[in-house]
Design a protein around this motif. Structure first.
Motif, mmCIF file in Angstrom:
data_model
loop_
_atom_site.group_PDB
_atom_site.id
_atom_site.type_symbol
_atom_site.label_atom_id
_atom_site.label_comp_id
_atom_site.label_asym_id
_atom_site.label_seq_id
_atom_site.Cartn_x
_atom_site.Cartn_y
_atom_site.Cartn_z
ATOM 1 N N LYS A 111 2.525 1.854 -3.406
ATOM 2 C CA LYS A 111 1.663 2.158 -4.551
ATOM 3 C C LYS A 111 0.656 3.276 -4.287
ATOM 4 O O LYS A 111 -0.233 3.499 -5.098
ATOM 5 C CB LYS A 111 0.888 0.902 -4.978
ATOM 6 C CG LYS A 111 1.743 -0.307 -5.256
ATOM 7 C CD LYS A 111 2.458 -0.183 -6.598
ATOM 8 C CE LYS A 111 3.376 -1.363 -6.816
ATOM 9 N NZ LYS A 111 4.072 -1.334 -8.081
ATOM 10 N N GLU A 112 0.770 3.934 -3.147
ATOM 11 C CA GLU A 112 -0.309 4.857 -2.779
ATOM 12 C C GLU A 112 -0.484 6.024 -3.751
ATOM 13 O O GLU A 112 -1.553 6.603 -3.845
ATOM 14 C CB GLU A 112 -0.189 5.334 -1.334
ATOM 15 C CG GLU A 112 1.010 6.174 -1.031
ATOM 16 C CD GLU A 112 1.138 6.425 0.465
ATOM 17 O OE1 GLU A 112 0.164 6.194 1.194
ATOM 18 O OE2 GLU A 112 2.216 6.850 0.890
ATOM 19 N N LYS A 113 0.560 6.343 -4.520
ATOM 20 C CA LYS A 113 0.458 7.459 -5.466
ATOM 21 C C LYS A 113 -0.186 7.033 -6.788
ATOM 22 O O LYS A 113 -0.524 7.850 -7.619
ATOM 23 C CB LYS A 113 1.854 8.034 -5.745
ATOM 24 C CG LYS A 113 2.536 8.590 -4.498
ATOM 25 C CD LYS A 113 2.397 10.088 -4.454
ATOM 26 C CE LYS A 113 2.712 10.751 -3.158
ATOM 27 N NZ LYS A 113 3.523 10.109 -2.166
ATOM 28 N N GLU A 114 -0.266 5.748 -7.012
ATOM 29 C CA GLU A 114 -0.766 5.255 -8.297
ATOM 30 C C GLU A 114 -2.279 5.093 -8.273
ATOM 31 O O GLU A 114 -2.822 4.438 -7.404
ATOM 32 C CB GLU A 114 -0.109 3.918 -8.642
ATOM 33 C CG GLU A 114 1.384 4.059 -8.845
ATOM 34 C CD GLU A 114 2.028 2.747 -9.260
ATOM 35 O OE1 GLU A 114 1.378 1.933 -9.923
ATOM 36 O OE2 GLU A 114 3.199 2.550 -8.889
ATOM 37 N N ASP A 115 -2.916 5.695 -9.259
ATOM 38 C CA ASP A 115 -4.370 5.655 -9.282
ATOM 39 C C ASP A 115 -4.844 4.679 -10.369
ATOM 40 O O ASP A 115 -5.378 5.072 -11.386
ATOM 41 C CB ASP A 115 -4.904 7.067 -9.538
ATOM 42 C CG ASP A 115 -6.411 7.108 -9.418
ATOM 43 O OD1 ASP A 115 -6.982 6.189 -8.790
ATOM 44 O OD2 ASP A 115 -7.024 8.039 -9.977
ATOM 45 N N ASN A 116 -4.583 3.394 -10.136
ATOM 46 C CA ASN A 116 -4.955 2.380 -11.118
ATOM 47 C C ASN A 116 -5.552 1.170 -10.392
ATOM 48 O O ASN A 116 -4.816 0.392 -9.795
ATOM 49 C CB ASN A 116 -3.718 1.973 -11.931
ATOM 50 C CG ASN A 116 -4.035 0.856 -12.906
ATOM 51 O OD1 ASN A 116 -5.171 0.375 -12.989
ATOM 52 N ND2 ASN A 116 -3.036 0.443 -13.653
ATOM 53 N N PRO A 117 -6.881 1.017 -10.451
ATOM 54 C CA PRO A 117 -7.522 -0.064 -9.699
ATOM 55 C C PRO A 117 -6.991 -1.450 -10.050
ATOM 56 O O PRO A 117 -7.005 -2.355 -9.209
ATOM 57 C CB PRO A 117 -8.995 0.036 -10.093
ATOM 58 C CG PRO A 117 -9.167 1.322 -10.813
ATOM 59 C CD PRO A 117 -7.841 1.810 -11.232
ATOM 60 N N THR A 171 0.835 -1.205 0.000
ATOM 61 C CA THR A 171 0.000 0.000 0.000
ATOM 62 C C THR A 171 0.870 1.255 0.000
ATOM 63 O O THR A 171 0.619 2.197 -0.744
ATOM 64 C CB THR A 171 -0.925 -0.002 1.235
ATOM 65 O OG1 THR A 171 -1.527 -1.286 1.314
ATOM 66 C CG2 THR A 171 -2.003 1.044 1.138
ATOM 67 N N LYS A 228 -4.094 -2.410 -10.331
ATOM 68 C CA LYS A 228 -2.913 -2.763 -9.529
ATOM 69 C C LYS A 228 -3.278 -3.877 -8.538
ATOM 70 O O LYS A 228 -2.425 -4.585 -8.034
ATOM 71 C CB LYS A 228 -2.405 -1.537 -8.760
ATOM 72 C CG LYS A 228 -1.681 -0.532 -9.617
ATOM 73 C CD LYS A 228 -0.276 -0.997 -9.935
ATOM 74 C CE LYS A 228 0.320 -0.135 -11.041
ATOM 75 N NZ LYS A 228 1.488 -0.761 -11.651
#
Ligand SMILES: [Zn+2]
Length: 284
Positions: A251-257, A248, A259
């Motif tokens: 990857k918290e900056k990535e906005d790709n479900p 978490t 993932k």
């Protein structure tokens, strides 16, 4: 290969002077990681379901867990066993056997000795007819809490253990020799002399619960002196939890479900690293 019987794996462990490790698994990632790492390490292992995980939080149905373990074990060459942890009554044990568990634990240790014997004997008779193996418990394995009475549990008495095994016809016995469930607050010290006495008084493989946090040198000693099955839960679950927290954060900056699809493999790799190190304790 097909699942191996827990009784046979425990016999192999006894002959090799070691212990098989039985891992509490909560979901597919855990079952998968145990079986795949056991294969890689060429070391037999057990996957184990604690019924209350299934019952309280719907992590896995009893039947679904058994089917998953069977399916994954069929794809490897190392012996894998399937076991149901702490069950407290006759009905739920028999139900689990019918749903696909070839090995079960009936825990009557909180009951008076006579009742524990009666319940365990009844379960063993029925389970053996159904072709399943039975583990029972004598002496209480405490819960690691701040309450010292609860923490200490009641150590297993060697003579009573001999009587208990003769009366009940069980396949393995969980004992209390200074082990506890959960996270230890102080370094545990196993009563090895008591273990030797219990081993001399009984003919069945002995089981050590509360394996998270017992130092490796004490474990190796216990395996040589009669422990042939060793349960690990808290530590393994903790590794999973840590992996999720790390993922978490990463990857918290990535906005790709999508993932989400990466999560299982991320977790499995972390669990496999932990399991590989842990399985080195088992010297088959
Ligand atoms: Zn236990």
């Amino acid at each position: 290969m097909a699942l191996e019987s827990v009784k046979n794996i425990l016999r192999m462990a006894d002959e090799a002077g070691t212990s098989v490790i039985s891992f509490i698994c909560i979901d597919y990632n855990m079952v998968y990681s145990v079986i795949k790492t056991a294969e890689k390490a060429n070391t037999p292992a057990l996957v184990m379901l604690l019924p209350e995980h299934s019952g309280k939080n719907n992590t896995f149905s009893i039947k679904g867990f058994a089917e998953t373990a069977k399916d994954l074990a069929a794809g490897v060459r190392v012996p894998i066993g399937l076991h149901l942890d702490h069950s407290y009554d006759y009905e739920s044990v028999i139900r689990a056997i019918r749903l696909g568990f070839p090995s079960v634990m009936i825990d009557g240790s909180a009951r008076p000795l006579k009742e524990n014997i009666e319940l365990t004997k009844k379960v063993a008779e029925a389970a053996h007819i159904l072709g399943a193996d039975v583990e029972a418990e004598l002496g209480t394995i405490g819960l690691e809490t701040s309450d010292s009475a609860e923490k200490k549990g009641i150590y297993t008495d060697p003579e009573t253990a001999g009587l208990f095994c003769r009366e009940t016809n069980i396949d393995s016995l969980a004992i209390s020799i200074g082990n506890a469930h959960g996270v230890y607050r102080e370094k545990p010290v196993l009563d090895i002399q008591r273990l030797e006495e219990i081993n001399a008084a009984t003919k069945v493989p002995l089981v050590l619960h509360g394996g998270s946090g017992i130092p490796d040198d004490q474990l190796r000693e216990a395996f040589k002196k009669g422990i042939n099955k060793f349960n690990v839960g808290t530590e393994f679950i903790g590794e999973y939890y840590k992996a999720l927290v790390d993922y978490t954060r990463l990857k918290e900056k990535e906005d790709n479900p999508f993932k989400l699809l990466e999560v299982p493999r991320f977790v499995q790799e972390r669990l496999e690293t932990y399991l590989e190190a842990k399985l080195k304790l088992s010297r088959f």
